[in-house]
Design a protein around this motif. Structure first.
Motif, PDB file in Angstrom:
ATOM      1  N   VAL A   7       0.874  -1.181   0.000  1.00  0.00           N
ATOM      2  CA  VAL A   7       0.000   0.000   0.000  1.00  0.00           C
ATOM      3  C   VAL A   7       0.907   1.225   0.000  1.00  0.00           C
ATOM      4  O   VAL A   7       1.608   1.491   0.976  1.00  0.00           O
ATOM      5  CB  VAL A   7      -0.916   0.043   1.242  1.00  0.00           C
ATOM      6  CG1 VAL A   7      -1.963   1.132   1.087  1.00  0.00           C
ATOM      7  CG2 VAL A   7      -1.554  -1.313   1.502  1.00  0.00           C
ATOM      8  N   GLU A   8       0.914   1.949  -1.094  1.00  0.00           N
ATOM      9  CA  GLU A   8       1.843   3.090  -1.256  1.00  0.00           C
ATOM     10  C   GLU A   8       1.299   3.993  -2.358  1.00  0.00           C
ATOM     11  O   GLU A   8       1.032   3.521  -3.459  1.00  0.00           O
ATOM     12  CB  GLU A   8       3.231   2.539  -1.624  1.00  0.00           C
ATOM     13  CG  GLU A   8       4.246   3.576  -2.024  1.00  0.00           C
ATOM     14  CD  GLU A   8       4.542   4.583  -0.921  1.00  0.00           C
ATOM     15  OE1 GLU A   8       5.121   4.185   0.099  1.00  0.00           O
ATOM     16  OE2 GLU A   8       4.168   5.783  -1.077  1.00  0.00           O
ATOM     17  N   ASP A   9       1.149   5.277  -2.029  1.00  0.00           N
ATOM     18  CA  ASP A   9       0.591   6.184  -3.038  1.00  0.00           C
ATOM     19  C   ASP A   9       1.655   6.800  -3.937  1.00  0.00           C
ATOM     20  O   ASP A   9       1.343   7.256  -5.031  1.00  0.00           O
ATOM     21  CB  ASP A   9      -0.245   7.284  -2.375  1.00  0.00           C
ATOM     22  CG  ASP A   9       0.604   8.182  -1.502  1.00  0.00           C
ATOM     23  OD1 ASP A   9       1.368   7.651  -0.676  1.00  0.00           O
ATOM     24  OD2 ASP A   9       0.513   9.411  -1.652  1.00  0.00           O
ATOM     25  N   ASP A  10       2.900   6.809  -3.489  1.00  0.00           N
ATOM     26  CA  ASP A  10       3.964   7.369  -4.317  1.00  0.00           C
ATOM     27  C   ASP A  10       4.336   6.359  -5.405  1.00  0.00           C
ATOM     28  O   ASP A  10       4.794   5.252  -5.111  1.00  0.00           O
ATOM     29  CB  ASP A  10       5.186   7.688  -3.445  1.00  0.00           C
ATOM     30  CG  ASP A  10       6.301   8.353  -4.248  1.00  0.00           C
ATOM     31  OD1 ASP A  10       6.806   7.722  -5.205  1.00  0.00           O
ATOM     32  OD2 ASP A  10       6.658   9.487  -3.920  1.00  0.00           O
ATOM     33  N   LEU A  51       2.788  -1.296   4.475  1.00  0.00           N
ATOM     34  CA  LEU A  51       1.847  -0.181   4.580  1.00  0.00           C
ATOM     35  C   LEU A  51       2.553   1.166   4.722  1.00  0.00           C
ATOM     36  O   LEU A  51       3.231   1.418   5.723  1.00  0.00           O
ATOM     37  CB  LEU A  51       0.919  -0.430   5.788  1.00  0.00           C
ATOM     38  CG  LEU A  51      -0.058   0.654   6.177  1.00  0.00           C
ATOM     39  CD1 LEU A  51      -1.023   0.946   5.046  1.00  0.00           C
ATOM     40  CD2 LEU A  51      -0.827   0.232   7.430  1.00  0.00           C
ATOM     41  N   ASP A  52       2.355   2.021   3.725  1.00  0.00           N
ATOM     42  CA  ASP A  52       2.836   3.409   3.795  1.00  0.00           C
ATOM     43  C   ASP A  52       1.909   4.180   4.738  1.00  0.00           C
ATOM     44  O   ASP A  52       0.704   3.986   4.734  1.00  0.00           O
ATOM     45  CB  ASP A  52       2.782   4.013   2.388  1.00  0.00           C
ATOM     46  CG  ASP A  52       2.989   5.517   2.397  1.00  0.00           C
ATOM     47  OD1 ASP A  52       3.810   5.995   3.205  1.00  0.00           O
ATOM     48  OD2 ASP A  52       2.341   6.206   1.596  1.00  0.00           O
ATOM     49  N   LEU A  53       2.492   5.029   5.571  1.00  0.00           N
ATOM     50  CA  LEU A  53       1.660   5.744   6.550  1.00  0.00           C
ATOM     51  C   LEU A  53       1.031   7.014   5.997  1.00  0.00           C
ATOM     52  O   LEU A  53       0.009   7.468   6.494  1.00  0.00           O
ATOM     53  CB  LEU A  53       2.486   6.076   7.794  1.00  0.00           C
ATOM     54  CG  LEU A  53       2.842   4.861   8.641  1.00  0.00           C
ATOM     55  CD1 LEU A  53       3.701   5.285   9.808  1.00  0.00           C
ATOM     56  CD2 LEU A  53       1.591   4.146   9.136  1.00  0.00           C
ATOM     57  N   GLY A  54       1.651   7.594   4.973  1.00  0.00           N
ATOM     58  CA  GLY A  54       1.093   8.827   4.413  1.00  0.00           C
ATOM     59  C   GLY A  54       0.292   8.537   3.161  1.00  0.00           C
ATOM     60  O   GLY A  54       0.832   8.506   2.065  1.00  0.00           O
ATOM     61  N   LEU A  55      -0.998   8.283   3.345  1.00  0.00           N
ATOM     62  CA  LEU A  55      -1.862   7.961   2.202  1.00  0.00           C
ATOM     63  C   LEU A  55      -2.799   9.139   1.936  1.00  0.00           C
ATOM     64  O   LEU A  55      -3.100   9.907   2.847  1.00  0.00           O
ATOM     65  CB  LEU A  55      -2.663   6.693   2.488  1.00  0.00           C
ATOM     66  CG  LEU A  55      -1.818   5.416   2.635  1.00  0.00           C
ATOM     67  CD1 LEU A  55      -2.651   4.273   3.164  1.00  0.00           C
ATOM     68  CD2 LEU A  55      -1.184   5.044   1.293  1.00  0.00           C
ATOM     69  N   VAL A 100      12.168   2.308   7.634  1.00  0.00           N
ATOM     70  CA  VAL A 100      12.223   3.764   7.588  1.00  0.00           C
ATOM     71  C   VAL A 100      12.561   4.192   6.163  1.00  0.00           C
ATOM     72  O   VAL A 100      13.486   3.663   5.545  1.00  0.00           O
ATOM     73  CB  VAL A 100      13.260   4.297   8.591  1.00  0.00           C
ATOM     74  CG1 VAL A 100      13.379   5.812   8.481  1.00  0.00           C
ATOM     75  CG2 VAL A 100      12.877   3.901  10.014  1.00  0.00           C
ATOM     76  N   LYS A 101      11.758   5.143   5.656  1.00  0.00           N
ATOM     77  CA  LYS A 101      12.007   5.676   4.314  1.00  0.00           C
ATOM     78  C   LYS A 101      13.164   6.666   4.347  1.00  0.00           C
ATOM     79  O   LYS A 101      13.294   7.406   5.323  1.00  0.00           O
ATOM     80  CB  LYS A 101      10.745   6.393   3.820  1.00  0.00           C
ATOM     81  CG  LYS A 101       9.618   5.461   3.479  1.00  0.00           C
ATOM     82  CD  LYS A 101       8.463   6.310   2.954  1.00  0.00           C
ATOM     83  CE  LYS A 101       7.340   5.425   2.461  1.00  0.00           C
ATOM     84  NZ  LYS A 101       6.248   6.225   1.892  1.00  0.00           N
ATOM     85  N   PRO A 102      13.968   6.750   3.311  1.00  0.00           N
ATOM     86  CA  PRO A 102      13.885   5.916   2.109  1.00  0.00           C
ATOM     87  C   PRO A 102      14.526   4.552   2.348  1.00  0.00           C
ATOM     88  O   PRO A 102      15.584   4.478   2.947  1.00  0.00           O
ATOM     89  CB  PRO A 102      14.694   6.716   1.082  1.00  0.00           C
ATOM     90  CG  PRO A 102      15.682   7.487   1.910  1.00  0.00           C
ATOM     91  CD  PRO A 102      15.016   7.762   3.227  1.00  0.00           C
TER      92      PRO A 102
HETATM   93 CA    CA Z   1       2.825   8.354   0.886  1.00  0.00          CA
END
Ligand code: CA
Length: 226
Positions: A7-10, A51-55, A100-102
């Motif tokens: 799950v990632e919007d980028d 799971l990406d946290l910033g959706l 942790v991104k990146p």
């Molecule tokens: Ca994001």
């Protein structure tokens, strides 16, 4: 190999994650929004969720709670916020692991493999019994003196770990590493809070322990009452 739901919007990060996991032989599905992801996770029952946290449509932490309401699927959260309190909050909310991104594709794939290994190892023994406590590791249920006790995810993990090591003193460092999956930071309120919740369920207090015995300055030991 695992079926992994990303799950990632980028777009770029999603492509990187999907490619790295697919190259390693995993079956990968992905979604860019929380609502589509929730539906997809329910429909496809993956082995692991990343799971990406910033959706865009919902905070990833809220999505994590929604996933936890319907599924026990192992979740790796991808966070840009590399601070201890945030990571504790996410692990308490039901995350099993974090990156942790990146992050690199190799790092993500290693986390997926490690998490899968952990889940498989947990599946070997079915039940743990200590005195009147019976823990079903597959169903993730606990009975205390014949009555079902409801435990949240971390309470269960903590109790199961102590039961698997019944009779031996488990250090706080070990609990952080094995149950919370993070290095011991010294500020150990999280463990104390969970231990006191467990004590309440076990019908005991720190002053009058039955099962959970604190060894001052060392750790805690679970033993059957004599
Ligand atoms: Ca994001």
């Amino acid at each position: 190999m695992a079926s992994v739901f990303v799950v990632e919007d980028d777009h770029q990060i999603r492509e990187l994650a999907v490619r790295a996991l697919a190259d390693a032989g995993h079956v990968v599905r992905s979604e860019a929004t929380a609502m589509a992801a929730l539906q997809g996770i329910v429909d496809s029952a993956p082995d692991v969720v990343v799971l990406d946290l910033g959706l865009p449509d919902l905070d990833g932490g809220d999505l994590l709670r929604m996933i936890r309401a319907v599924s026990d699927v192992p979740v790796i959260v991808a966070t840009a916020r590399d601070d201890d309190s945030e990571i504790v909050r996410l692990l308490d909310a039901g995350a099993d692991e974090y990156v942790v991104k990146p992050y690199s594709g190799a790092e993500l794939e290693a986390r997926v493999r490690a998490l899968q290994r952990r889940v498989q190892m947990g599946g070997q023994a079915r039940t743990l019994t200590v005195g009147g406590i019976v823990i079903d590791l597959r169903a993730r249920t606990v009975e205390i003196d014949g009555a079902v006790a409801t435990c949240n995810r971390k309470e269960f993990d903590l109790l199961a770990y102590l039961a698997a090591n019944a009779g031996t003193v488990v250090t706080r460092e070990e609990l952080y590493a094995e149950v919370w999956r993070q290095p011991y930071g010294g500020a150990d309120k999280t463990i104390d809070v969970h231990l006191s919740w467990l004590r309440r369920k076990l019908g005991e207090t720190a002053a009058e322990p039955r099962y959970l015995h604190t060894v001052r300055g060392v750790g805690v030991k679970l033993i059957a009452p004599s």
